[in-house]
Design a protein around this motif. Structure first.
Motif, PDB file in Angstrom:
ATOM      1  N   MET A  13       0.434 -10.980   9.185  1.00  0.00           N
ATOM      2  CA  MET A  13       0.464 -11.990   8.115  1.00  0.00           C
ATOM      3  C   MET A  13       1.913 -12.343   7.778  1.00  0.00           C
ATOM      4  O   MET A  13       2.239 -13.492   7.516  1.00  0.00           O
ATOM      5  CB  MET A  13      -0.269 -11.476   6.874  1.00  0.00           C
ATOM      6  CG  MET A  13      -1.780 -11.448   7.047  1.00  0.00           C
ATOM      7  SD  MET A  13      -2.642 -11.109   5.491  1.00  0.00           S
ATOM      8  CE  MET A  13      -2.117  -9.450   5.128  1.00  0.00           C
TER       9      MET A  13
ATOM     10  N   PRO B 247      -6.695  -7.247   5.576  1.00  0.00           N
ATOM     11  CA  PRO B 247      -5.358  -7.102   4.984  1.00  0.00           C
ATOM     12  C   PRO B 247      -4.981  -5.666   4.652  1.00  0.00           C
ATOM     13  O   PRO B 247      -3.805  -5.375   4.465  1.00  0.00           O
ATOM     14  CB  PRO B 247      -5.452  -7.927   3.697  1.00  0.00           C
ATOM     15  CG  PRO B 247      -6.610  -8.819   3.884  1.00  0.00           C
ATOM     16  CD  PRO B 247      -7.572  -8.085   4.762  1.00  0.00           C
ATOM     17  N   GLU B 248      -5.951  -4.740   4.604  1.00  0.00           N
ATOM     18  CA  GLU B 248      -5.581  -3.370   4.256  1.00  0.00           C
ATOM     19  C   GLU B 248      -4.973  -2.641   5.451  1.00  0.00           C
ATOM     20  O   GLU B 248      -4.403  -1.584   5.298  1.00  0.00           O
ATOM     21  CB  GLU B 248      -6.781  -2.601   3.687  1.00  0.00           C
ATOM     22  CG  GLU B 248      -7.930  -2.306   4.633  1.00  0.00           C
ATOM     23  CD  GLU B 248      -8.820  -3.531   4.895  1.00  0.00           C
ATOM     24  OE1 GLU B 248      -8.593  -4.584   4.259  1.00  0.00           O
ATOM     25  OE2 GLU B 248      -9.707  -3.433   5.750  1.00  0.00           O
TER      26      GLU B 248
ATOM     27  N   THR C 258       0.835  -1.196   0.000  1.00  0.00           N
ATOM     28  CA  THR C 258       0.000   0.000   0.000  1.00  0.00           C
ATOM     29  C   THR C 258       0.876   1.256   0.000  1.00  0.00           C
ATOM     30  O   THR C 258       0.471   2.287  -0.500  1.00  0.00           O
ATOM     31  CB  THR C 258      -0.939   0.014   1.228  1.00  0.00           C
ATOM     32  OG1 THR C 258      -0.185  -0.426   2.352  1.00  0.00           O
ATOM     33  CG2 THR C 258      -2.118  -0.884   1.009  1.00  0.00           C
TER      34      THR C 258
ATOM     35  N   LEU D  74      -3.859  -7.808  -1.152  1.00  0.00           N
ATOM     36  CA  LEU D  74      -3.027  -7.372  -0.034  1.00  0.00           C
ATOM     37  C   LEU D  74      -2.627  -8.540   0.862  1.00  0.00           C
ATOM     38  O   LEU D  74      -1.786  -8.399   1.740  1.00  0.00           O
ATOM     39  CB  LEU D  74      -3.763  -6.306   0.788  1.00  0.00           C
ATOM     40  CG  LEU D  74      -4.045  -5.016   0.014  1.00  0.00           C
ATOM     41  CD1 LEU D  74      -4.904  -4.068   0.849  1.00  0.00           C
ATOM     42  CD2 LEU D  74      -2.762  -4.334  -0.417  1.00  0.00           C
ATOM     43  N   ALA D  75      -3.245  -9.696   0.661  1.00  0.00           N
ATOM     44  CA  ALA D  75      -2.901 -10.855   1.491  1.00  0.00           C
ATOM     45  C   ALA D  75      -2.234 -11.947   0.678  1.00  0.00           C
ATOM     46  O   ALA D  75      -1.730 -12.918   1.222  1.00  0.00           O
ATOM     47  CB  ALA D  75      -4.165 -11.416   2.162  1.00  0.00           C
TER      48      ALA D  75
ATOM     49  N   PRO E 123       1.854 -13.114   1.511  1.00  0.00           N
ATOM     50  CA  PRO E 123       2.154 -14.049   2.607  1.00  0.00           C
ATOM     51  C   PRO E 123       1.459 -15.395   2.437  1.00  0.00           C
ATOM     52  O   PRO E 123       2.051 -16.437   2.731  1.00  0.00           O
ATOM     53  CB  PRO E 123       1.666 -13.320   3.866  1.00  0.00           C
ATOM     54  CG  PRO E 123       0.811 -12.208   3.392  1.00  0.00           C
ATOM     55  CD  PRO E 123       1.257 -11.861   2.014  1.00  0.00           C
TER      56      PRO E 123
ATOM     57  N   ASN F 227      -7.002 -12.033  -2.165  1.00  0.00           N
ATOM     58  CA  ASN F 227      -7.015 -10.631  -1.813  1.00  0.00           C
ATOM     59  C   ASN F 227      -5.613 -10.101  -2.123  1.00  0.00           C
ATOM     60  O   ASN F 227      -4.623 -10.616  -1.598  1.00  0.00           O
ATOM     61  CB  ASN F 227      -7.310 -10.467  -0.322  1.00  0.00           C
ATOM     62  CG  ASN F 227      -7.338  -9.017   0.110  1.00  0.00           C
ATOM     63  OD1 ASN F 227      -6.632  -8.176  -0.448  1.00  0.00           O
ATOM     64  ND2 ASN F 227      -8.149  -8.724   1.110  1.00  0.00           N
TER      65      ASN F 227
ATOM     66  N   PRO G 134       2.492  -0.162  13.296  1.00  0.00           N
ATOM     67  CA  PRO G 134       1.698  -0.866  14.296  1.00  0.00           C
ATOM     68  C   PRO G 134       2.626  -1.372  15.399  1.00  0.00           C
ATOM     69  O   PRO G 134       3.778  -1.705  15.142  1.00  0.00           O
ATOM     70  CB  PRO G 134       1.092  -2.024  13.520  1.00  0.00           C
ATOM     71  CG  PRO G 134       1.952  -2.200  12.323  1.00  0.00           C
ATOM     72  CD  PRO G 134       2.506  -0.843  12.004  1.00  0.00           C
TER      73      PRO G 134
ATOM     74  N   TYR H 206       3.797 -18.609   2.335  1.00  0.00           N
ATOM     75  CA  TYR H 206       3.718 -19.551   3.459  1.00  0.00           C
ATOM     76  C   TYR H 206       3.287 -20.942   2.998  1.00  0.00           C
ATOM     77  O   TYR H 206       3.774 -21.954   3.496  1.00  0.00           O
ATOM     78  CB  TYR H 206       2.803 -19.018   4.570  1.00  0.00           C
ATOM     79  CG  TYR H 206       3.561 -18.183   5.580  1.00  0.00           C
ATOM     80  CD1 TYR H 206       4.380 -18.786   6.543  1.00  0.00           C
ATOM     81  CD2 TYR H 206       3.499 -16.800   5.582  1.00  0.00           C
ATOM     82  CE1 TYR H 206       5.087 -18.038   7.456  1.00  0.00           C
ATOM     83  CE2 TYR H 206       4.212 -16.032   6.490  1.00  0.00           C
ATOM     84  CZ  TYR H 206       5.005 -16.660   7.427  1.00  0.00           C
ATOM     85  OH  TYR H 206       5.718 -15.924   8.331  1.00  0.00           O
TER      86      TYR H 206
ATOM     87  N   GLN I 202      -1.103  -6.662   8.126  1.00  0.00           N
ATOM     88  CA  GLN I 202      -0.045  -7.026   7.180  1.00  0.00           C
ATOM     89  C   GLN I 202       1.192  -7.520   7.911  1.00  0.00           C
ATOM     90  O   GLN I 202       1.821  -8.504   7.510  1.00  0.00           O
ATOM     91  CB  GLN I 202       0.299  -5.828   6.297  1.00  0.00           C
ATOM     92  CG  GLN I 202      -0.775  -5.602   5.262  1.00  0.00           C
ATOM     93  CD  GLN I 202      -0.409  -4.573   4.231  1.00  0.00           C
ATOM     94  OE1 GLN I 202       0.635  -3.942   4.309  1.00  0.00           O
ATOM     95  NE2 GLN I 202      -1.289  -4.394   3.267  1.00  0.00           N
TER      96      GLN I 202
ATOM     97  N   ALA J 102      -2.248  -1.956   8.345  1.00  0.00           N
ATOM     98  CA  ALA J 102      -0.810  -2.181   8.498  1.00  0.00           C
ATOM     99  C   ALA J 102      -0.526  -3.261   9.547  1.00  0.00           C
ATOM    100  O   ALA J 102       0.368  -4.084   9.376  1.00  0.00           O
ATOM    101  CB  ALA J 102      -0.111  -0.885   8.889  1.00  0.00           C
TER     102      ALA J 102
END
Lengths: 717, 87
Positions: free
Chosen positions: B29, B20-21, A220, A254-255, A258, A252, A497, A262, B26, B23
């Protein structure tokens, strides 16, 4: 050490907490150099590694990371270095991935991502001793075969086992240039990469690496596109299209990365790892105590009290020795140069004092980083952050802000240096902004002088202590809203995060701890140290020039009864009054007039820029007590108590009224009147922008609060 | 389905979905927390937040506000998978 640029470069990459730095130290034997990557505050560590058979390489230790998703500056620098996008940095010829042998699946995720870069690779499975204890058996031959024949080595860097095999593996990789087998992407994703590649080529005339295409598709953050100078209006459409295609394939976007990696790694590792307990049970048992609802905070407080006491109190002894050494050196140098008064003053009060000005911070820095080394390497630092996070998260900081802020109460310099333990760049900068607000021990002599000379005699020891405590809290009171506003409204950095691994507990390795202490101290001396030295010389010059050699004769002629000592003290006072600093102080005094400061206080405030506590000796000079005056000097107290305004509407009234005394203390509590702090803030934030911002913000805030205090109190008393 | 943050200390759950959007998700994951994975809320910090979550042979600290997008199926006494079976 000579340059390593003639050697082939090999990069060490891996997850945090894999013992990567221990391995790096073992491989380079501490023949290391530390610098910074241009434009960012990420440290560049490199060293020479001898791989045997005449093969020598420059090994660089890249920051620990979990993924290449370019979410943080650390991750970005790894991608940039490995794809050859860093100015003045070569592209590494090979990658050594350091993986924790006890958690191969997660640790190989980064390796799988790195395989897309097309660089030769070797894999080191570190902490093999722990894996063995847990009953894990790893078939390295099978793993190597499945990964395309790249070297796979089992080591225990902590115990120094397997290091020579790593050296051999590096030599092999450089010779054979074996690539790790790349994962086979589903066909829809391959098509999506192709689509983006085509558009990049037509728009920018560059052929991007496969890894960059993946960053463009999956991330992103726009970093990858910015590296290619690919503007948003050109890329937007094709990236959306490519993501739609991925979505149609059932992923998806964005997923997808991984998930696919994996799944691929699970197949790779099938049959490679066998046996093993659920996990390191011992760490879980230790956590039951150290993170216990009652015992946890209690143990935490004890550890932090010990840390603070060491930085605050234990450091005082070596600091006194350094001060004594500086004084002794002055004592030797000054008589030798008595014929040349200017040179004498330059050497004694400029050069020697300037070296002393930054050396004096070394004990606190070394002691703090000794503790930080132990806390981090043992795994407790993450637990400390876990315990404290709730207290800091609401104002945009995090649990790791605690140690820097606590250290700030001893001294802002080690406090600022310790902000580098905070991974999130936003929280790190906000914490660095808050640290100088903590009431450091250099402010103490100012409070002590004012309280002992004015608050105590007038209102008694009770009020004296209340004012003392108040002054220590006022900085905290302003630091918290500052951090809040800064993280909420000012800093335009993507917050990270707060996902923090609570790693396995481990005994710290003395060499790693000592080495980190030394590296941080050396970096401070070479960067901030030179600036602190320069500031001391400049302030010395401002206080010394223009020198009038006839001052003493004039004073002696006017007052023939004075003793030689008295004449000298008065000449000193007259000297600073007509120096550039004195003239500047008098010129800007009107600005400080609303705070109740006369020109002597103003000069004291300005001249204390190299170190806060200097205000006491500057007041000593201007009040003709001599520069050796200390906060408990009776003469200085008396002189200040008797000081009266000599002009203006307040003529005849005492300068140090309750209002002025409180205003001066509040000013000192909040202002950034400390050159070393600013130099260190510049070092840690990677430039003068934030250092200047902090200086002007704190000075303005201090002035406003001093004016308010003075104007309110003067009307009440 | 329950948000992860609602689990009791010691309780296990199976990850159903994440966002998933975000942070945070992510990052998780990348650590291997993918749908279908069994996880355990090990404990809460003494002040109630953050929480320590165990999955795939590792323990990770997560803020409650950041964990809200993770939905799990609670499995009362589901033993956490051994590394071998998660591989």
């Amino acid at each position: 050490m000579s340059s390593l640029r003639h050697l082939p470069m090999v990069a060490l990459v891996g997850n945090p907490n894999t013992g990567k730095s221990t391995l790096f130290n073992a491989l380079t034997g501490l023949r290391q150099r530390v610098g910074n990557y241009p434009g960012v505050t990420v440290a560049r560590k490199s060293g020479q590694c001898d791989c045997g058979e005449g093969v020598k390489v420059e090994l660089i230790d890249l920051p620990g990371l979990y993924s290449l998703s370019a979410a943080s500056p650390d991750e970005q620098i790894v991608i940039d270095v490995l794809s050859g996008h860093v100015a003045q940095e070569r592209r590494p010829e090979a990658i050594v991935v350091v993986a924790d042998a006890t958690n191969l699946l997660r640790n190989l995720f980064i390796a799988s991502q790195l395989a897309e870069l097309g660089l030769p690779m070797a894999i080191v499975l570190n902490q093999a001793d722990v894996a063995e204890k847990q009953g894990l058996k790893i078939d390295t031959d099978l793993l190597s075969k499945r990964l395309g024949g790249i070297p796979v080595v089992l080591t225990s860097a902590w115990k120094g086992e397997g290091i020579s095999q790593v050296r051999k593996a590096i030599a092999t990789v450089l010779k054979q240039k074996t690539l790790m087998t790349q994962m086979v992407w589903p066909v829809e994703l391959k098509e999506a990469f192709g689509k983006i590649a085509e558009k990049v080529q037509t728009d920018t005339r560059q052929t991007p690496l496969v890894a960059s295409l993946q960053r463009l598709l999956f991330d992103t953050a726009p970093n990858a596109a910015e590296r290619l100078h690919w503007p948003i209006h050109q890329r937007e459409g094709v990236i959306r299209e490519a993501r739609d295609q991925v979505r149609r394939a059932g992923y998806n976007p964005l997923a997808a990365e991984p998930l696919i990696h994996y799944a691929h790694l699970r197949k790779i590792l099938d049959g490679v790892v066998s046996g093993g307990l659920a996990r390191a049970l011992r760490s879980a048992a230790v956590d039951r105590i150290l993170l216990h609802r009652v015992a946890g905070p209690f143990i935490f407080t004890s550890i932090m009290l010990g840390l603070f006491a060491s930085v605050f109190w234990l450091a005082k002894f070596p600091m006194e020795w350094i001060q004594a050494g500086v004084d002794a050196l002055k004592g030797v140098a000054a008589p030798a140069l008595v014929q040349y008064p200017m040179l004498q003053s330059l050497i004694a009060d400029g050069v020697i004092a300037g070296v002393g000005a930054f050396l004096v911070f070394l004990p606190q820095i070394l002691i703090l980083f000794f503790f930080i080394g132990i806390l981090e390497d043992s795994g407790y630092m993450a637990r400390a952050a876990f315990i404290m996070d709730r207290l800091f998260s609401w104002c945009g900081l995090n649990g790791k802000s605690f140690v820097p802020l606590l250290s700030g109460f001893a001294c802002a310099i080690p406090g600022l240096l310790s902000t580098r333990t905070i991974e999130d760049p936003k929280a790190r900068l906000a914490t660095a902004f808050a640290v100088p607000f903590m009431s450091c021990s250099a402010r103490f002599p100012v409070y002590a002088l004012m309280c002992a000379a004015f608050i105590g005699p007038l209102y008694g020891p009770g009020w004296e202590s209340i004012v003392m405590v108040g002054m220590h809290l006022i900085g905290l009171l302003f630091a918290v809203p500052t951090a809040f506003v800064l993280t909420r409204f000012v800093l335009r950095i993507r917050p990270q995060p707060f996902v923090l691994e609570l790693p396995r507990y481990q005994l710290p390795k003395p060499r790693d701890v000592l080495w980190r202490m030394w590296q941080n101290a050396a970096e401070f001396i070479s960067k901030a140290g030179t600036v602190i030295f320069a500031i001391t010389i400049i302030v010395w010059a401002l206080c010394y020039f223009p020198q009038n050699t006839q001052l003493a004769d004039k004073i002696r002629a006017e007052n023939p009864t004075l003793s030689a000592n008295e004449v000298q003290l008065r000449a000193q006072a007259a000297g600073i009054e007509q120096s550039w600093m004195g003239r500047f102080g008098k010129a800007v005094q009107p600005i400080f007039d609303p705070c109740g400061f006369d020109w002597k206080i103003t000069v004291g405030v300005l001249a204390s820029f190299p170190a806060r506590e200097v205000i006491v000796s500057t007041l000593g000079i201007t009040y003709s007590i001599g520069q050796d005056a200390e906060a408990d000097s009776q003469d200085l107290r008396q002189a200040m108590q008797q000081a009266k305004w000599t002009e203006g509407e307040r003529v005849g009234k005492p300068i140090f009224s309750l209002a002025a005394v409180l205003a001066l203390m509040v000013f000192f509590a909040l202002c950034s009147q400390c050159g070393p702090t600013i130099a260190t803030l510049a070092q840690e934030s990677g430039g003068w922008k934030w250092a200047a911002a902090s200086f002007f913000y704190m000075t303005f805030l201090a002035w406003v609060m001093a004016v308010i205090v003075y104007q309110v109190v003067i009307r009440l008393t | 389905m329950t948000p992860l943050s609602q689990l009791l200390p010691g309780q296990y759950g199976k990850l159903v979905s994440l966002s998933p959007e975000r942070a945070v998700d992510q990052r998780l994951m990348a650590l291997g927390l993918l749908p279908g994975m069994v996880l355990k809320l090990v404990r809460r910090a003494p002040l109630g937040d953050p929480i320590a979550v165990e999955f795939g042979g590792q323990t990770v600290s997560l803020r409650m506000a950041e964990a809200e997008s993770l939905w799990v199926d609670v499995a009362a006494d589901c033993p956490i998978q051994k590394p071998k079976s998660t591989l």
